[in-house]
Design a protein around this motif. Structure first.
Motif, PDB file in Angstrom:
ATOM      1  N   CYS A 227      88.588  59.674  -8.724  1.00 39.26           N
ATOM      2  CA  CYS A 227      89.189  61.010  -8.817  1.00 39.26           C
ATOM      3  C   CYS A 227      90.568  60.949  -9.473  1.00 39.26           C
ATOM      4  CB  CYS A 227      89.285  61.613  -7.413  1.00 39.26           C
ATOM      5  SG  CYS A 227      90.185  63.185  -7.344  1.00 39.26           S
ATOM      6  N   VAL A 228      91.441  60.097  -8.971  1.00 46.02           N
ATOM      7  CA  VAL A 228      92.803  60.035  -9.505  1.00 46.02           C
ATOM      8  C   VAL A 228      92.809  59.505 -10.934  1.00 46.02           C
ATOM      9  CG1 VAL A 228      95.042  58.905  -9.218  1.00 46.02           C
ATOM     10  CG2 VAL A 228      93.850  59.828  -7.223  1.00 46.02           C
ATOM     11  N   THR A 229      92.003  58.479 -11.207  1.00 46.83           N
ATOM     12  CA  THR A 229      91.968  57.899 -12.560  1.00 46.83           C
ATOM     13  C   THR A 229      91.510  58.918 -13.591  1.00 46.83           C
ATOM     14  OG1 THR A 229      91.523  55.697 -11.645  1.00 46.83           O
ATOM     15  CG2 THR A 229      91.011  56.051 -13.970  1.00 46.83           C
ATOM     16  N   HIS A 230      90.472  59.679 -13.278  1.00 47.03           N
ATOM     17  CA  HIS A 230      89.961  60.623 -14.261  1.00 47.03           C
ATOM     18  C   HIS A 230      90.793  61.901 -14.323  1.00 47.03           C
ATOM     19  CE1 HIS A 230      86.631  57.898 -14.576  1.00 47.03           C
ATOM     20  NE2 HIS A 230      86.147  58.602 -15.573  1.00 47.03           N
ATOM     21  N   ALA A 231      91.507  62.221 -13.266  1.00 42.63           N
ATOM     22  CA  ALA A 231      92.465  63.325 -13.370  1.00 42.63           C
ATOM     23  C   ALA A 231      93.576  62.959 -14.348  1.00 42.63           C
ATOM     24  CB  ALA A 231      93.041  63.659 -11.996  1.00 42.63           C
ATOM     25  N   ALA A 232      94.071  61.710 -14.248  1.00 43.29           N
ATOM     26  CA  ALA A 232      95.077  61.248 -15.209  1.00 43.29           C
ATOM     27  C   ALA A 232      94.490  61.162 -16.611  1.00 43.29           C
ATOM     28  CB  ALA A 232      95.620  59.890 -14.772  1.00 43.29           C
TER      29      ALA A 232
ATOM     30  N   LEU B  77      85.351  49.905 -12.446  1.00 47.38           N
ATOM     31  CA  LEU B  77      84.539  50.958 -13.053  1.00 47.38           C
ATOM     32  C   LEU B  77      85.353  52.201 -13.415  1.00 47.38           C
ATOM     33  CD1 LEU B  77      81.753  51.850 -13.961  1.00 47.38           C
ATOM     34  CD2 LEU B  77      81.315  52.664 -11.637  1.00 47.38           C
ATOM     35  N   PRO B  78      86.202  52.746 -12.516  1.00 48.88           N
ATOM     36  CA  PRO B  78      87.011  53.909 -12.928  1.00 48.88           C
ATOM     37  C   PRO B  78      87.928  53.588 -14.106  1.00 48.88           C
ATOM     38  CG  PRO B  78      87.009  53.686 -10.537  1.00 48.88           C
ATOM     39  CD  PRO B  78      86.397  52.434 -11.080  1.00 48.88           C
ATOM     40  N   THR B  79      88.533  52.396 -14.102  1.00 51.78           N
ATOM     41  CA  THR B  79      89.435  52.024 -15.195  1.00 51.78           C
ATOM     42  C   THR B  79      88.669  51.868 -16.500  1.00 51.78           C
ATOM     43  OG1 THR B  79      90.816  50.850 -13.593  1.00 51.78           O
ATOM     44  CG2 THR B  79      91.193  50.371 -15.914  1.00 51.78           C
ATOM     45  N   TYR B  80      87.489  51.277 -16.432  1.00 52.01           N
ATOM     46  CA  TYR B  80      86.695  51.051 -17.640  1.00 52.01           C
ATOM     47  C   TYR B  80      86.247  52.376 -18.267  1.00 52.01           C
ATOM     48  CZ  TYR B  80      82.908  49.449 -20.645  1.00 52.01           C
ATOM     49  OH  TYR B  80      82.090  49.223 -21.728  1.00 52.01           O
ATOM     50  N   THR B  81      85.728  53.294 -17.457  1.00 58.21           N
ATOM     51  CA  THR B  81      85.262  54.572 -18.003  1.00 58.21           C
ATOM     52  C   THR B  81      86.422  55.375 -18.590  1.00 58.21           C
ATOM     53  OG1 THR B  81      85.433  55.532 -15.766  1.00 58.21           O
ATOM     54  CG2 THR B  81      83.277  54.707 -16.466  1.00 58.21           C
TER      55      THR B  81
ATOM     56  N   TYR C 230      86.293  63.885  -6.088  1.00 58.08           N
ATOM     57  CA  TYR C 230      87.057  64.314  -4.911  1.00 58.08           C
ATOM     58  C   TYR C 230      86.119  64.815  -3.817  1.00 58.08           C
ATOM     59  CZ  TYR C 230      90.290  66.759  -1.879  1.00 58.08           C
ATOM     60  OH  TYR C 230      90.990  67.182  -0.774  1.00 58.08           O
ATOM     61  N   HIS C 231      85.142  65.633  -4.194  1.00 57.97           N
ATOM     62  CA  HIS C 231      84.174  66.103  -3.198  1.00 57.97           C
ATOM     63  C   HIS C 231      83.380  64.923  -2.629  1.00 57.97           C
ATOM     64  CE1 HIS C 231      84.808  70.417  -3.625  1.00 57.97           C
ATOM     65  NE2 HIS C 231      84.828  70.263  -4.928  1.00 57.97           N
ATOM     66  N   GLY C 232      83.083  63.954  -3.466  1.00 57.16           N
ATOM     67  CA  GLY C 232      82.427  62.751  -2.966  1.00 57.16           C
ATOM     68  C   GLY C 232      83.310  61.986  -1.992  1.00 57.16           C
ATOM     69  N   ALA C 233      84.615  61.946  -2.259  1.00 54.76           N
ATOM     70  CA  ALA C 233      85.539  61.265  -1.358  1.00 54.76           C
ATOM     71  C   ALA C 233      85.584  61.948   0.004  1.00 54.76           C
ATOM     72  CB  ALA C 233      86.931  61.211  -1.976  1.00 54.76           C
ATOM     73  N   VAL C 234      85.528  63.278   0.017  1.00 54.64           N
ATOM     74  CA  VAL C 234      85.519  64.009   1.293  1.00 54.64           C
ATOM     75  C   VAL C 234      84.270  63.656   2.090  1.00 54.64           C
ATOM     76  CG1 VAL C 234      85.426  66.300   2.346  1.00 54.64           C
ATOM     77  CG2 VAL C 234      86.947  65.888   0.409  1.00 54.64           C
ATOM     78  N   GLN C 235      83.108  63.634   1.423  1.00 61.43           N
ATOM     79  CA  GLN C 235      81.869  63.288   2.116  1.00 61.43           C
ATOM     80  C   GLN C 235      81.908  61.837   2.604  1.00 61.43           C
ATOM     81  OE1 GLN C 235      79.562  65.590   2.900  1.00 61.43           O
ATOM     82  NE2 GLN C 235      80.988  67.018   1.915  1.00 61.43           N
ATOM     83  N   ALA C 236      82.445  60.948   1.779  1.00 65.11           N
ATOM     84  CA  ALA C 236      82.559  59.545   2.195  1.00 65.11           C
ATOM     85  C   ALA C 236      83.516  59.401   3.375  1.00 65.11           C
ATOM     86  CB  ALA C 236      83.040  58.695   1.017  1.00 65.11           C
TER      87      ALA C 236
ATOM     88  N   ALA D 133      86.109  67.298 -14.815  1.00 63.24           N
ATOM     89  CA  ALA D 133      84.929  67.581 -13.990  1.00 63.24           C
ATOM     90  C   ALA D 133      84.534  66.359 -13.169  1.00 63.24           C
ATOM     91  CB  ALA D 133      83.774  68.023 -14.884  1.00 63.24           C
ATOM     92  N   VAL D 134      84.627  65.180 -13.767  1.00 63.77           N
ATOM     93  CA  VAL D 134      84.326  63.954 -13.028  1.00 63.77           C
ATOM     94  C   VAL D 134      85.300  63.789 -11.864  1.00 63.77           C
ATOM     95  CG1 VAL D 134      84.246  61.434 -13.176  1.00 63.77           C
ATOM     96  CG2 VAL D 134      83.277  62.819 -15.012  1.00 63.77           C
ATOM     97  N   ALA D 135      86.577  64.089 -12.087  1.00 68.36           N
ATOM     98  CA  ALA D 135      87.576  63.988 -11.024  1.00 68.36           C
ATOM     99  C   ALA D 135      87.265  64.949  -9.883  1.00 68.36           C
ATOM    100  CB  ALA D 135      88.969  64.254 -11.588  1.00 68.36           C
ATOM    101  N   ALA D 136      86.864  66.179 -10.223  1.00 72.02           N
ATOM    102  CA  ALA D 136      86.536  67.158  -9.180  1.00 72.02           C
ATOM    103  C   ALA D 136      85.331  66.713  -8.362  1.00 72.02           C
ATOM    104  CB  ALA D 136      86.284  68.525  -9.813  1.00 72.02           C
TER     105      ALA D 136
END
Length: 318
Positions: free
Chosen positions: A207-212, A23-27, A242-248, A236-239
């Protein structure tokens, strides 16, 4: 060692592969293709042109796009460990790591100050006690106890707190004990851990994919005037990811701590070691095992083999 990737999960199902890798690669692929179809790089960018080109894509081209996206997702799947290390703060000597670590230590100090019942006269109110307790719980979940373990990022500190606190009250070193404990978890506990881990990995990869992707988009739109603002969309999606990763990671930490609380004796039973009779004995045994796994010191020299319930051989003296 990071407890997050300490038990790397393979492509163990289509759901995990889709959410974490595909999904991250596709988007990201769709976003870059839309920019190219719109006329980037260049000054004459048109979303109408991008839409017209997208509607004219044939079945063969669509198949190639899907196949190419799948290949890229599979190729980059083994780099999930590197993704987690990057978001944890990278190398200690990385650019900006010192400043980030100092900022995180100040945040930890402020949280620790809120966790203390100081500055009040007489008996503290229940509201103050509750607020201090909530701050203490957040401090335990979000930051490791020793200051030298503080990482430059919020995600790195949540995972460092996990390594520092999971099993510690009973003498276990989570970084070396968790790979042995994970296989003996119950099915329900493993399902919870796996679900939390998939959420963490998926958010981190997004996060990393959309930052790139934001950097690629900025490069494509550099000469396109106000269209350059489109690069803020993947940023914005990357940011948010990242916050989602912290919660996860916080939820994942709770699941791992619960695994130690509920199944640490199952690990001892699987190792055919006698169960301790007290917390002091458990700590001594756990520390001995962790030194063996971590430093190669001799393992415990005592074993316990429970009788086989199907074995009808009479015991001596019976």
């Amino acid at each position: 060692m990071s407890l997050g990737p300490v038990v790397p999960k393979p492509l163990d199902g289509s759901v995990r592969f889709f959410s974490v890798a595909y999904l991250p690669t596709y988007t990201a692929t769709v976003f870059v293709l839309l920019l190219v179809w719109a006329g980037a790089p260049g000054k004459d960018v048109s979303l109408r042109r991008a839409w017209r080109t997208a509607t004219e894509v044939g079945a063969g081209e669509a198949v190639w796009i899907l196949v190419g996206t799948t290949v890229v997702a599979v190729v980059f799947q083994p780099f999930q460990l590197a993704v987690m290390r990057l978001l944890e703060g990278g190398r200690p000597d990385a650019l900006g790591a010192g400043l980030g670590r100092a900022l995180q230590r100040r945040r930890k100090a402020r949280l620790a100050a809120r966790a203390e019942l100081t500055g009040s006269t007489g008996e503290p109110s229940p509201e103050l006690v509750q607020r201090a307790g909530a701050a203490a719980a957040a401090l335990r979940r979000r930051y490791p106890l020793p200051d030298h373990l503080v990482r430059p990022t919020a995600l790195g500190n949540v995972l460092a707190a996990l390594r520092d606190t999971a099993g510690r009250d009973h003498g276990w070193d989570a970084a070396v004990a968790w790979p042995r404990l994970y296989p003996v978890l119950s099915d329900r506990a493993r399902a919870v851990v796996d679900d939390c881990r998939d959420s963490l990995d998926g958010a981190a990869r997004l996060c990393v994919t959309h930052a790139a992707t934001a950097l690629v988009g900025a490069a494509l739109l550099l000469r396109s005037g106000w269209w350059l603002l489109l690069a803020l969309v993947p940023a914005a999606v990357a940011a948010l990811a990242y916050h989602g990763a912290v919660q996860a990671a916080l939820t994942y930490g709770d699941a791992v701590r619960a695994g130690f609380e509920l199944h640490r004796f199952d690990l001892l039973a699987a190792l055919h070691l006698p169960l301790p009779d007290s917390l002091q004995e458990e700590r001594a045994l756990a520390e001995e095992l962790c030194r063996h796994w971590r430093q190669g010191l001799p393992p415990p020299d005592r074993y316990f083999h429970p009788p086989d319930p199907l074995d009808s051989t009479p015991l001596p003296g019976s």
